[in-house]
Motif scaffolding. Sequence first.
Motif, PDB file in Angstrom:
ATOM      1  N   ALA A  21       0.831  -1.200   0.000  1.00 55.95           N
ATOM      2  CA  ALA A  21       0.000   0.000   0.000  1.00 55.95           C
ATOM      3  C   ALA A  21       0.869   1.254   0.000  1.00 55.95           C
ATOM      4  CB  ALA A  21      -0.890  -0.017   1.231  1.00 55.95           C
ATOM      5  N   LYS A  22       0.278   2.325  -0.450  1.00 53.25           N
ATOM      6  CA  LYS A  22       0.942   3.618  -0.348  1.00 53.25           C
ATOM      7  C   LYS A  22       1.109   3.929   1.146  1.00 53.25           C
ATOM      8  CE  LYS A  22      -0.814   7.636  -1.206  1.00 53.25           C
ATOM      9  NZ  LYS A  22      -1.878   8.484  -1.618  1.00 53.25           N
ATOM     10  N   ASN A  23       2.129   4.637   1.519  1.00 59.96           N
ATOM     11  CA  ASN A  23       2.387   4.948   2.938  1.00 59.96           C
ATOM     12  C   ASN A  23       2.885   3.759   3.724  1.00 59.96           C
ATOM     13  OD1 ASN A  23       1.603   7.549   2.707  1.00 59.96           O
ATOM     14  ND2 ASN A  23      -0.509   7.141   3.310  1.00 59.96           N
ATOM     15  N   PHE A  24       3.258   2.686   3.044  1.00 59.88           N
ATOM     16  CA  PHE A  24       3.747   1.502   3.739  1.00 59.88           C
ATOM     17  C   PHE A  24       5.031   1.854   4.484  1.00 59.88           C
ATOM     18  CE2 PHE A  24       6.332  -2.422   3.707  1.00 59.88           C
ATOM     19  CZ  PHE A  24       5.488  -3.230   4.438  1.00 59.88           C
ATOM     20  N   ARG A  25       5.194   1.263   5.676  1.00 63.12           N
ATOM     21  CA  ARG A  25       6.423   1.513   6.428  1.00 63.12           C
ATOM     22  C   ARG A  25       7.413   0.385   6.203  1.00 63.12           C
ATOM     23  NH1 ARG A  25       3.024   2.043  11.137  1.00 63.12           N
ATOM     24  NH2 ARG A  25       4.203   0.301  11.935  1.00 63.12           N
ATOM     25  N   PRO A  30      12.696   3.425  19.352  1.00 66.94           N
ATOM     26  CA  PRO A  30      12.376   2.555  20.470  1.00 66.94           C
ATOM     27  C   PRO A  30      13.250   1.303  20.495  1.00 66.94           C
ATOM     28  CG  PRO A  30      10.403   3.087  19.226  1.00 66.94           C
ATOM     29  CD  PRO A  30      11.566   3.552  18.425  1.00 66.94           C
ATOM     30  N   PHE A  41       5.414   1.780  21.473  1.00 63.98           N
ATOM     31  CA  PHE A  41       5.823   0.814  20.449  1.00 63.98           C
ATOM     32  C   PHE A  41       6.217  -0.514  21.083  1.00 63.98           C
ATOM     33  CE2 PHE A  41       6.493   5.014  18.783  1.00 63.98           C
ATOM     34  CZ  PHE A  41       5.773   4.936  17.613  1.00 63.98           C
ATOM     35  N   ARG A  89       4.048  -4.326  21.127  1.00 65.72           N
ATOM     36  CA  ARG A  89       4.650  -5.627  20.824  1.00 65.72           C
ATOM     37  C   ARG A  89       4.499  -6.632  21.960  1.00 65.72           C
ATOM     38  NH1 ARG A  89       6.328  -1.978  17.604  1.00 65.72           N
ATOM     39  NH2 ARG A  89       6.886  -2.541  15.484  1.00 65.72           N
ATOM     40  N   TRP A 145      -5.318  -6.002   5.096  1.00 64.79           N
ATOM     41  CA  TRP A 145      -4.783  -5.134   4.048  1.00 64.79           C
ATOM     42  C   TRP A 145      -5.199  -3.693   4.261  1.00 64.79           C
ATOM     43  CZ3 TRP A 145      -5.770  -8.743  -0.771  1.00 64.79           C
ATOM     44  CH2 TRP A 145      -4.789  -9.736  -0.754  1.00 64.79           C
ATOM     45  N   GLU A 160      -2.946  -2.163   6.688  1.00 63.83           N
ATOM     46  CA  GLU A 160      -1.670  -1.793   6.077  1.00 63.83           C
ATOM     47  C   GLU A 160      -1.794  -0.451   5.355  1.00 63.83           C
ATOM     48  OE1 GLU A 160       0.584  -4.951   4.056  1.00 63.83           O
ATOM     49  OE2 GLU A 160       0.755  -3.557   2.394  1.00 63.83           O
ATOM     50  N   LYS A 161      -2.919  -0.280   4.693  1.00 57.87           N
ATOM     51  CA  LYS A 161      -3.124   0.979   3.966  1.00 57.87           C
ATOM     52  C   LYS A 161      -3.222   2.163   4.906  1.00 57.87           C
ATOM     53  CE  LYS A 161      -5.233   0.291  -0.429  1.00 57.87           C
ATOM     54  NZ  LYS A 161      -6.452  -0.062  -1.105  1.00 57.87           N
ATOM     55  N   THR A 177      -2.303   2.352   8.243  1.00 60.58           N
ATOM     56  CA  THR A 177      -1.268   2.633   9.232  1.00 60.58           C
ATOM     57  C   THR A 177       0.138   2.429   8.710  1.00 60.58           C
ATOM     58  OG1 THR A 177      -1.174   0.364  10.018  1.00 60.58           O
ATOM     59  CG2 THR A 177      -2.811   1.775  11.027  1.00 60.58           C
ATOM     60  N   GLY A 178       0.278   1.711   7.579  1.00 57.74           N
ATOM     61  CA  GLY A 178       1.606   1.454   7.061  1.00 57.74           C
ATOM     62  C   GLY A 178       2.137   0.096   7.447  1.00 57.74           C
ATOM     63  N   ASN A 179       1.338  -0.658   8.177  1.00 59.92           N
ATOM     64  CA  ASN A 179       1.781  -2.000   8.518  1.00 59.92           C
ATOM     65  C   ASN A 179       0.570  -2.896   8.710  1.00 59.92           C
ATOM     66  OD1 ASN A 179       3.617  -3.977   8.950  1.00 59.92           O
ATOM     67  ND2 ASN A 179       4.726  -2.878  10.535  1.00 59.92           N
ATOM     68  N   THR A 233       0.944  -4.715  14.247  1.00 57.60           N
ATOM     69  CA  THR A 233       1.736  -3.718  14.968  1.00 57.60           C
ATOM     70  C   THR A 233       1.649  -2.365  14.258  1.00 57.60           C
ATOM     71  OG1 THR A 233       3.743  -4.531  13.905  1.00 57.60           O
ATOM     72  CG2 THR A 233       3.408  -5.175  16.150  1.00 57.60           C
ATOM     73  N   TYR A 234       0.445  -1.832  14.319  1.00 59.13           N
ATOM     74  CA  TYR A 234       0.113  -0.651  13.539  1.00 59.13           C
ATOM     75  C   TYR A 234       0.983   0.562  13.846  1.00 59.13           C
ATOM     76  CZ  TYR A 234      -4.176  -3.284  12.662  1.00 59.13           C
ATOM     77  OH  TYR A 234      -5.076  -4.244  12.317  1.00 59.13           O
ATOM     78  N   GLY A 235       1.433   0.679  15.071  1.00 59.05           N
ATOM     79  CA  GLY A 235       2.219   1.854  15.420  1.00 59.05           C
ATOM     80  C   GLY A 235       1.425   3.141  15.280  1.00 59.05           C
ATOM     81  N   ARG A 266      -0.992   8.787  15.150  1.00 62.15           N
ATOM     82  CA  ARG A 266      -0.001   9.306  14.218  1.00 62.15           C
ATOM     83  C   ARG A 266      -0.556   9.603  12.837  1.00 62.15           C
ATOM     84  NH1 ARG A 266       4.630   5.145  14.440  1.00 62.15           N
ATOM     85  NH2 ARG A 266       5.602   6.412  12.870  1.00 62.15           N
TER      86      ARG A 266
END
Lengths: 178, 560
Positions: free
Chosen positions: A31-35, A56, B226, B230, B304, B307-308, B310-312, B315-317, B325
């Motif tokens: 996805a876009k913005n993926f970390r 961290p 963070f 976990r 999915w 993921e879009k 939060t970026g993950n 463990t969304y962070g 955030r």
Amino acid sequence: MWLTSKIKQVLLVLRPGVVTLKYPFEPHPVAKNFRGHPSWDHHKCVGCGGCAAHCPARTIMIRDVCQDLRVMLYDGSRCTYCGRCADVCPEDAITMTEQFELATNDRNDITVSMELFMLTCQRCGRCYNMETTNMIDKMGLRGFRYDNLEARAVIPTATEHFDEKMLEESDRYQRPQK
Amino acid sequence: MLTIEEVKTRLKNKYQSAVKKFEQPYGTRLYADIDKSKVREISNEIIGMGGRYLVSVGYDNIARDKTLGLIHAFSLDRDDIFVCLRTAAPVDNPTFDSITPDIPNAGWSEREYMDLLGMKFSGHPKPKRLILADDWPEGVYPLRKEVPWNLMPPPAENVAYQLDEAPEGCTTIPVGPFHPTLHEPAHFAVYVDGETIKGCDYRGFMVHRGLEKLCQTQLTYNEIPFVAERICGICGSVHATSYSQAVEMAAGFRISRRAEFIRTIMLEIERVHSHLLWLGVAGHLIGFDTIFMQAWRVREAIMWFGEKLTGNRKTYGMIVVGGVRRDISPELKDELLGILKTIEKELVTIHKAIVGDSSIHRRTKGVGRITTDETRLWSLVGPVARARGVDIDTRRDHPYAAYDEMRFDVPVVDSCDVWGTVVVRILETFEAIKIIRQALDTMPAGPTMTEFAEDIKPYQHAITAVEAPRGEVVHYLISGEENRPERWRVRAPTYPNLQGVPAMLLGDQFADLPIIIGSIDPCFSCTDRVVKVDIRSGRISNLTGGELETISRAKKLAGR
């Protein structure tokens, strides 16, 4: 009752059919913005150490080898990809890329090291002061840092002035042994 | 309905000078400093008022007044009050009265502080080692401030946990530390008579990672979310939210309303995916892989989306102290609504397909049975309790984030078995979808992060509870100096629920063991979170004793 349930279950399975992805034979874009793996832009980085202070997992290490040369090392083997470094970077020098296929047998493959020539602030000896308004995000270690890059260890002390003795001491750093 | 004032007067009238001081920094939290000798009586009094035992918190106060502090936390669910009984004992004689004989669920908490802080509890029915490795040296109490966080004592030979005596005529079957039915290391010694389970002893805490000590000594306030996330791979946001709320509460600080709404949405997204995951795992454990495949297929869409957003994938962070955030954009909102629609439709189909299936009924109905009263006695939480007729849900009883505005039902069944848990979890998924829709509809505009203008005052106490998919998470925080907590205690839902497992297993068939343990959705790593790291796993000494140890050690050395 049992039979109707089974018929319903058969339909449940048949309707969606096969959903297995062909990955890795077919690419699976993220996805876009993926970390993903963070990347440093050495042109933008001012070596403030904000990322190291907020990581961290303590994957970012800073070693001041002399007054003007700062080595920054990112060790991806421990990274949790939280993206906090990219958040706090005042210069937007860190971006989280879309790379996630990072499995390797050599951790140097996912290690990034930068040597930065530094100018020191005459007044305070540091460069990072972005988040003064947010008291909770105060930067932990200010000034000169002496992390041991070989042992990948963060030395939790910093000095206001460059200190050769600290540098030597951190060279001899040993991990706790059993 | 009790008010906080009534609780205060009742305690004051009955115990007078034994209750030294009340503190009430926040509307629904009551901290009472009580005399050490009256701990057991006052605890029972709170239980009598309709309280439910949550957790005990021990902390090192040596530097300030040479005492070890102990806090018993209770929740008055009907009245939206948390009562924390604080007491202390001098460090040279840290003996307290055990409350375990009356409140069996306190057993682990007390054993934990015997291990970690060197407290003693008189009258504890099972004062065995719980947390520390068997070869951890006596007299080193890792949660005390003088013990360094990275201390690694040398390993010792020939030490092993002494399992409870097997009841007469019973055979011991060891399940674990590594076993196909357990997804994480834990050791159950199951005492069976033929196929019937007559008892069980548990030795866990093999994946002790020392998070609390680490965070109390090394990390700063805004790094801990963070780490908190976990603690658990499935319900990460829950821990991050709970921790963040505790810090915000200790600081006396409110985050923006939009951030609260986004937190609510994250928590419910997590609930949807966790319930689907559990449904799959439960199906798998009873050998019904159709549900496993289908539930996980349906779940994938929300992963999915995570993921879009939060970026993950996990463990969304997303959640940090002060807000969240990332913001939810209008496009993402529409997409989420679409995904929820599909999931709801598919879940209805799954529900219809399994609800009447007699083969599932036979494996789950009447299995893992304990009565409602026993459930209350053991203070079980979450779907496990709600499947046994105990009507508790932190979201409704102690509203946090934006739950005060949400309308939802709390499904409760009284079948008292694993089937009840299945039903509760499926129904809760529908409720979670309902909540996300409401939250998306009514979400106000505003910033996602609110900044702290002032430092957090040290030694402020805060307790928060958040309803995780598996039950209720409790975080107790004492703020400290140096931008980090002085004490941070996490109680994951598996912690109380696992203590109830022996009661659930009693009288059941051995073949049902996987689904009974699975029904509480055990998360051993959540439970095992505190202090030091080193626990080697090769020690199954009641099987092959020293031999295995030698072999595994030789292998370990050969591998280097």
